[in-house]
Write a protein that holds these residues in place. Structure first.
Motif, PDB file in Angstrom:
ATOM      1  N   MET A   1       0.907  -1.585   0.401  1.00  0.00           N
ATOM      2  CA  MET A   1      -0.109   0.188   0.444  1.00  0.00           C
ATOM      3  C   MET A   1       1.285   1.254   0.058  1.00  0.00           C
ATOM      4  SD  MET A   1      -2.687  -1.205   2.927  1.00  0.00           S
ATOM      5  CE  MET A   1      -3.655   0.472   2.572  1.00  0.00           C
ATOM      6  N   ALA A   2       0.306   1.888  -0.426  1.00  0.00           N
ATOM      7  CA  ALA A   2       0.909   3.399  -0.290  1.00  0.00           C
ATOM      8  C   ALA A   2       0.859   4.690   0.908  1.00  0.00           C
ATOM      9  CB  ALA A   2       0.411   4.539  -1.331  1.00  0.00           C
ATOM     10  N   LYS A   3       1.391   5.431   1.396  1.00  0.00           N
ATOM     11  CA  LYS A   3       1.665   5.525   3.786  1.00  0.00           C
ATOM     12  C   LYS A   3      -0.221   6.369   3.224  1.00  0.00           C
ATOM     13  CE  LYS A   3       4.412   7.918   6.544  1.00  0.00           C
ATOM     14  NZ  LYS A   3       5.311   8.920   6.546  1.00  0.00           N
ATOM     15  N   ALA A   4       0.109   6.632   1.581  1.00  0.00           N
ATOM     16  CA  ALA A   4      -1.058   8.133   2.088  1.00  0.00           C
ATOM     17  C   ALA A   4      -2.588   6.730   2.106  1.00  0.00           C
ATOM     18  CB  ALA A   4      -1.659   8.577   0.549  1.00  0.00           C
ATOM     19  N   ASP A   5      -2.239   6.073   1.504  1.00  0.00           N
ATOM     20  CA  ASP A   5      -4.132   5.233   1.614  1.00  0.00           C
ATOM     21  C   ASP A   5      -4.295   4.874   3.426  1.00  0.00           C
ATOM     22  OD1 ASP A   5      -3.794   4.663  -1.039  1.00  0.00           O
ATOM     23  OD2 ASP A   5      -2.527   3.419  -0.698  1.00  0.00           O
ATOM     24  N   PHE A   6      -3.265   5.044   4.248  1.00  0.00           N
ATOM     25  CA  PHE A   6      -3.540   4.706   5.976  1.00  0.00           C
ATOM     26  C   PHE A   6      -4.579   6.351   6.173  1.00  0.00           C
ATOM     27  CE2 PHE A   6      -0.677   1.596   4.698  1.00  0.00           C
ATOM     28  CZ  PHE A   6      -0.812   0.735   5.650  1.00  0.00           C
ATOM     29  N   ARG A  84      -5.092   0.169   9.298  1.00  0.00           N
ATOM     30  CA  ARG A  84      -5.785   0.075   8.084  1.00  0.00           C
ATOM     31  C   ARG A  84      -7.262  -0.887   8.055  1.00  0.00           C
ATOM     32  NH1 ARG A  84      -8.116   0.027   2.706  1.00  0.00           N
ATOM     33  NH2 ARG A  84      -8.900   1.529   2.135  1.00  0.00           N
ATOM     34  N   ALA A  86      -8.634  -3.631   6.472  1.00  0.00           N
ATOM     35  CA  ALA A  86      -8.999  -3.932   5.193  1.00  0.00           C
ATOM     36  C   ALA A  86     -10.492  -4.850   4.955  1.00  0.00           C
ATOM     37  CB  ALA A  86      -7.949  -4.523   4.462  1.00  0.00           C
ATOM     38  N   GLU A 138     -12.648   4.920   8.413  1.00  0.00           N
ATOM     39  CA  GLU A 138     -11.630   4.777   6.604  1.00  0.00           C
ATOM     40  C   GLU A 138     -12.538   5.396   5.818  1.00  0.00           C
ATOM     41  OE1 GLU A 138      -8.598   2.882   6.738  1.00  0.00           O
ATOM     42  OE2 GLU A 138      -9.169   1.923   8.924  1.00  0.00           O
ATOM     43  N   CYS A 140     -14.458   5.313   4.177  1.00  0.00           N
ATOM     44  CA  CYS A 140     -14.989   4.600   3.027  1.00  0.00           C
ATOM     45  C   CYS A 140     -16.312   3.333   3.281  1.00  0.00           C
ATOM     46  CB  CYS A 140     -14.148   2.847   2.727  1.00  0.00           C
ATOM     47  SG  CYS A 140     -13.549   1.805   3.568  1.00  0.00           S
TER      48      CYS A 140
END
Length: 145
Positions: A1-6, A84, A86, A138, A140
């Motif tokens: 994952m990218a750091k920005a995804d957290f 995160r 998931a 999150e 979402c």
């Protein structure tokens, strides 16, 4: 994952007692870091604490943990632990965690928890309210988890 995804990070400093003779963090301590990150994530959601869960007779139990090492942390490093949610099963939840030193990705991992009746030691459905709170945390839709 990218750091920005957290959506959540917890920062901690590596202590002297956590490094080994190679002057790097001893591998087992990363599980402690994951646990600290998850504890702070849970606290940030405002959901029932472990003490409150225990009082209800139902609580989360660790079922599985995985760690993938990309690079090592060292004494006095400031680490950012990304956490995160998931996904959910009927009675379980899967968390993805990553540890960074600045922008450098050091560690990846997953934690699987089962929500269970303490006496029966049997899984029970994760409360819908928890799913909704974590989904909002999150940012979402519940169907995405």
């Amino acid at each position: 994952m990218a750091k920005a995804d957290f959506a959540f990070f917890h920062t901690l400093r590596v202590r002297w007692a956590e490094v080994d003779m190679q002057a790097i963090v001893f591998n087992g301590h990363y599980l402690t870091y994951f646990d600290v990150g998850f504890t702070e994530y849970w606290r940030a959601t405002g959901l029932p604490t472990v003490v409150e869960q225990a009082g209800s007779g139902q609580e989360l139990f660790a079922r599985k943990a995985t760690i993938e090492y990309h690079d090592s942390a060292r004494f006095d490093d400031m680490l950012d632990i990304g956490v995160r949610c998931a996904g959910f099963g009927r009675s379980s939840m899967r968390l993805v965690l990553e540890i960074y030193r600045g922008e450098q990705h050091l560690i990846s991992g997953e934690l699987f928890y089962v929500y269970a009746d303490v006496k029966a030691r049997k899984g029970v459905p994760v409360p819908e309210h928890w799913r909704a709170v974590i989904s909002a945390f999150e940012k979402c839709p519940p169907s995405a988890l």
